[in-house]
Scaffold this motif. Structure first.
Motif, mmCIF file in Angstrom:
data_model
loop_
_atom_site.group_PDB
_atom_site.id
_atom_site.type_symbol
_atom_site.label_atom_id
_atom_site.label_comp_id
_atom_site.label_asym_id
_atom_site.label_seq_id
_atom_site.Cartn_x
_atom_site.Cartn_y
_atom_site.Cartn_z
ATOM 1 N N ILE A 287 0.799 -1.371 0.018
ATOM 2 C CA ILE A 287 -0.032 -0.103 -0.121
ATOM 3 C C ILE A 287 0.810 1.314 0.080
ATOM 4 C CG2 ILE A 287 -1.526 1.368 1.363
ATOM 5 C CD1 ILE A 287 -3.005 -1.249 2.301
ATOM 6 N N ALA A 288 1.747 1.243 0.959
ATOM 7 C CA ALA A 288 2.771 2.366 1.009
ATOM 8 C C ALA A 288 3.396 2.509 -0.439
ATOM 9 C CB ALA A 288 3.853 2.167 2.085
ATOM 10 N N GLN A 289 4.127 1.517 -1.025
ATOM 11 C CA GLN A 289 4.721 1.870 -2.324
ATOM 12 C C GLN A 289 3.651 2.258 -3.235
ATOM 13 O OE1 GLN A 289 6.240 -2.323 -2.628
ATOM 14 N NE2 GLN A 289 8.265 -1.514 -1.705
ATOM 15 N N ARG A 290 2.603 1.755 -3.181
ATOM 16 C CA ARG A 290 1.499 2.284 -4.323
ATOM 17 C C ARG A 290 1.203 3.715 -4.206
ATOM 18 N NH1 ARG A 290 -1.862 -0.653 -7.548
ATOM 19 N NH2 ARG A 290 -0.274 -2.098 -7.582
ATOM 20 N N ALA A 291 0.736 3.903 -2.623
ATOM 21 C CA ALA A 291 0.551 5.297 -2.494
ATOM 22 C C ALA A 291 1.788 6.251 -2.943
ATOM 23 C CB ALA A 291 0.054 5.510 -0.920
ATOM 24 N N GLU A 292 2.892 5.952 -2.865
ATOM 25 C CA GLU A 292 4.176 6.778 -3.184
ATOM 26 C C GLU A 292 4.306 7.112 -4.753
ATOM 27 O OE1 GLU A 292 8.011 6.785 -1.143
ATOM 28 O OE2 GLU A 292 8.480 5.132 -2.588
ATOM 29 N N GLN A 293 3.914 6.032 -5.262
ATOM 30 C CA GLN A 293 3.971 6.085 -6.768
ATOM 31 C C GLN A 293 2.947 7.076 -7.107
ATOM 32 O OE1 GLN A 293 3.240 1.956 -7.974
ATOM 33 N NE2 GLN A 293 5.486 1.468 -7.230
ATOM 34 N N VAL B 233 -13.272 5.132 2.120
ATOM 35 C CA VAL B 233 -13.291 5.319 0.702
ATOM 36 C C VAL B 233 -12.980 4.008 0.097
ATOM 37 C CG1 VAL B 233 -11.993 5.959 -1.400
ATOM 38 C CG2 VAL B 233 -12.016 7.540 0.471
ATOM 39 N N ILE B 234 -14.241 3.765 -0.760
ATOM 40 C CA ILE B 234 -14.302 2.116 -1.409
ATOM 41 C C ILE B 234 -14.632 2.504 -2.987
ATOM 42 C CG2 ILE B 234 -15.445 0.237 -1.829
ATOM 43 C CD1 ILE B 234 -16.294 0.316 1.529
ATOM 44 N N ALA B 235 -13.370 2.714 -3.645
ATOM 45 C CA ALA B 235 -13.647 3.316 -4.933
ATOM 46 C C ALA B 235 -13.395 1.908 -5.924
ATOM 47 C CB ALA B 235 -12.533 3.972 -5.514
ATOM 48 N N ILE C 26 -6.651 -7.070 -0.530
ATOM 49 C CA ILE C 26 -5.570 -6.148 -0.751
ATOM 50 C C ILE C 26 -5.642 -5.683 -2.498
ATOM 51 C CG2 ILE C 26 -3.958 -8.233 -1.285
ATOM 52 C CD1 ILE C 26 -2.896 -4.565 -0.374
ATOM 53 N N ASN C 27 -5.996 -6.504 -3.169
ATOM 54 C CA ASN C 27 -6.229 -5.963 -4.729
ATOM 55 C C ASN C 27 -7.277 -5.039 -4.796
ATOM 56 O OD1 ASN C 27 -4.129 -7.601 -5.574
ATOM 57 N ND2 ASN C 27 -5.395 -9.451 -6.114
ATOM 58 N N GLU C 28 -8.335 -5.031 -4.025
ATOM 59 C CA GLU C 28 -9.409 -4.352 -4.055
ATOM 60 C C GLU C 28 -9.091 -2.825 -3.166
ATOM 61 O OE1 GLU C 28 -13.348 -7.135 -4.068
ATOM 62 O OE2 GLU C 28 -12.141 -6.802 -2.284
ATOM 63 N N ARG C 29 -8.054 -3.003 -2.208
ATOM 64 C CA ARG C 29 -7.674 -1.956 -1.570
ATOM 65 C C ARG C 29 -6.794 -0.970 -2.520
ATOM 66 N NH1 ARG C 29 -5.603 -4.623 3.780
ATOM 67 N NH2 ARG C 29 -7.319 -6.239 3.265
ATOM 68 N N LEU C 30 -5.764 -1.859 -3.275
ATOM 69 C CA LEU C 30 -4.923 -1.087 -4.261
ATOM 70 C C LEU C 30 -5.756 -0.537 -5.165
ATOM 71 C CD1 LEU C 30 -1.825 -3.745 -4.305
ATOM 72 C CD2 LEU C 30 -2.037 -1.364 -3.192
ATOM 73 N N LEU D 136 -8.832 6.223 -7.058
ATOM 74 C CA LEU D 136 -8.943 8.051 -6.491
ATOM 75 C C LEU D 136 -7.939 8.690 -6.993
ATOM 76 C CD1 LEU D 136 -10.219 10.021 -4.520
ATOM 77 C CD2 LEU D 136 -8.763 8.832 -2.515
ATOM 78 N N ALA D 137 -6.731 8.124 -7.069
ATOM 79 C CA ALA D 137 -5.514 8.908 -7.638
ATOM 80 C C ALA D 137 -5.716 9.346 -9.079
ATOM 81 C CB ALA D 137 -4.294 8.198 -7.549
ATOM 82 N N ASP D 138 -6.449 8.309 -10.047
ATOM 83 C CA ASP D 138 -6.963 8.579 -11.134
ATOM 84 C C ASP D 138 -8.003 9.934 -11.358
ATOM 85 O OD1 ASP D 138 -4.993 6.711 -12.233
ATOM 86 O OD2 ASP D 138 -6.800 5.295 -12.466
ATOM 87 N N ALA D 139 -8.843 9.815 -10.381
ATOM 88 C CA ALA D 139 -9.778 10.957 -10.564
ATOM 89 C C ALA D 139 -9.094 12.229 -10.221
ATOM 90 C CB ALA D 139 -10.977 10.532 -9.401
#
Length: 331
Positions: A29-35, A222-224, A310-314, A320-323
């Motif tokens: 999660i942290a690595q994805r959030a950083e990216q 948030v559940i996107a 985890i896949n749904e969380r990522l 959300l980042a896309d939007a």
């Protein structure tokens, strides 16, 4: 959306998972959030909870920091009554020395546990009464001059790790305002006093060396997902798991049993904890967050992504980042 978006990672231990699985998930999660450009990630101190693995909060922060390079990491929060200010100054001074300009220290005055666990931790039930004084002592250890004669934090002194006050009532709002510190409201599970607390914080804020003007944050679930139907499926699943965690932690509930409990007065009270939940497509979630931030008057959103896997969380983090990015490009 121009409001910064951050993440509170509760280090969930899912069904048939171990704490080691939760730690691997937290790194992912942290690595994805950083990216994806999220502002920061925080971890909360909880004890004696079979579904949450962040009890040794500073150790988890160190682990995640070693597997990321730039995103800010911190506590959301450390429950200060469980610890001496000196010990926390040394822990977070160590983190700040190892990872400069990346560490936050969010502080709460609740024990983060039940009465039996408090006794097992040797926590003084009166320790929360010392919360304001303990914050001042902690500030001294992390700043240029300790207020305790002859005692310094090594590491810690001079690191000036930024402090944040966490709360779900007017007490924390007033304290953060009086001390001139950022304030984060736990509206992702305690929504009742959100609006009043943020307004009180802003009205009573006094500038400090750390902060010249108020900085208010609020938690939100948030559940996107790609479709509204799938987001609703996830939301229902999360609600069922939550009621089981609170009411029957020793056994799994069938969907029918969980739904019966959710329709009861006790279940409705637990469901109300997730009052502030944005669930839907990326556009729906983003619009909800924009309206929420404007209506409440917050400067930063602390999002919790509770999707079942985890896949749904990522995916929720990505959508959300896309939007957010799409709106930024349009502007």
């Amino acid at each position: 959306m121009t409001t910064p978006i951050s993440i509170l990672d509760l280090a969930f231990i899912g069904a048939d998972e171990t704490a080691a699985d939760a730690f691997r998930t937290s790194v992912s999660i942290a690595q994805r959030a950083e990216q994806r450009g999220y502002e920061r990630i925080w971890y909360a101190e909880h004890h004696n909870m079979a579904s949450i693995a962040s009890s040794a909060t500073s150790v988890l922060i160190a682990h995640v920091a070693a597997h990321t390079s730039s995103i800010r990491l911190g506590s959301g929060g450390i429950m200060l009554p469980n610890h001496s200010p000196l010990a926390i100054a040394e822990q977070f001074g160590t983190l700040a020395t190892l990872h400069p300009e990346r560490i936050d220290l969010g502080l709460g005055r609740a024990p983060g546990s039940d009465q039996n666990t408090m006794r097992a931790m040797r926590t003084d039930p009166r320790a929360s009464d010392r919360f304001p004084d303990d914050i001042r002592e902690l500030q001294g250890y992390l700043g240029a001059a300790s207020i305790v004669p002859g005692v310094i934090a090594v590491p810690g002194a001079g690191t000036n790790v930024p402090l944040y006050i966490l709360g779900s009532s007017l007490f924390g709002a007033r304290l953060a305002a009086r001390f001139g510190l950022p304030y984060a409201f736990a509206s992702h599970f305690a929504p009742t006093h959100l609006v009043d607390a943020i307004a009180t914080y802003r009205n009573e804020f006094q500038p400090s060396e750390q902060l010249s003007e108020p900085h208010a944050m609020a938690g939100i679930n948030v559940i996107a997902s790609e479709t509204e139907d799938d987001a609703e499926r996830q939301r229902v699943d999360v609600s069922r798991r939550r009621i089981a965690r609170f009411v029957t932690p020793s056994r799994e509930l069938s969907p029918a049993e969980a739904d019966d409990l959710l329709s009861s007065p006790q279940g409705q009270q637990i469901a109300q904890m997730m009052h502030y939940t944005a669930a839907g497509t990326a556009e729906t979630v983003h619009r909800y967050l924009e309206n929420f931030a404007e209506a409440v008057g917050v400067d930063e959103l602390m999002t919790v992504h509770p999707s079942p896997t985890i896949n749904e969380r990522l995916r929720s983090i990505d959508l959300l980042a896309d939007a957010r990015d799409a709106v930024s490009v349009a502007v």
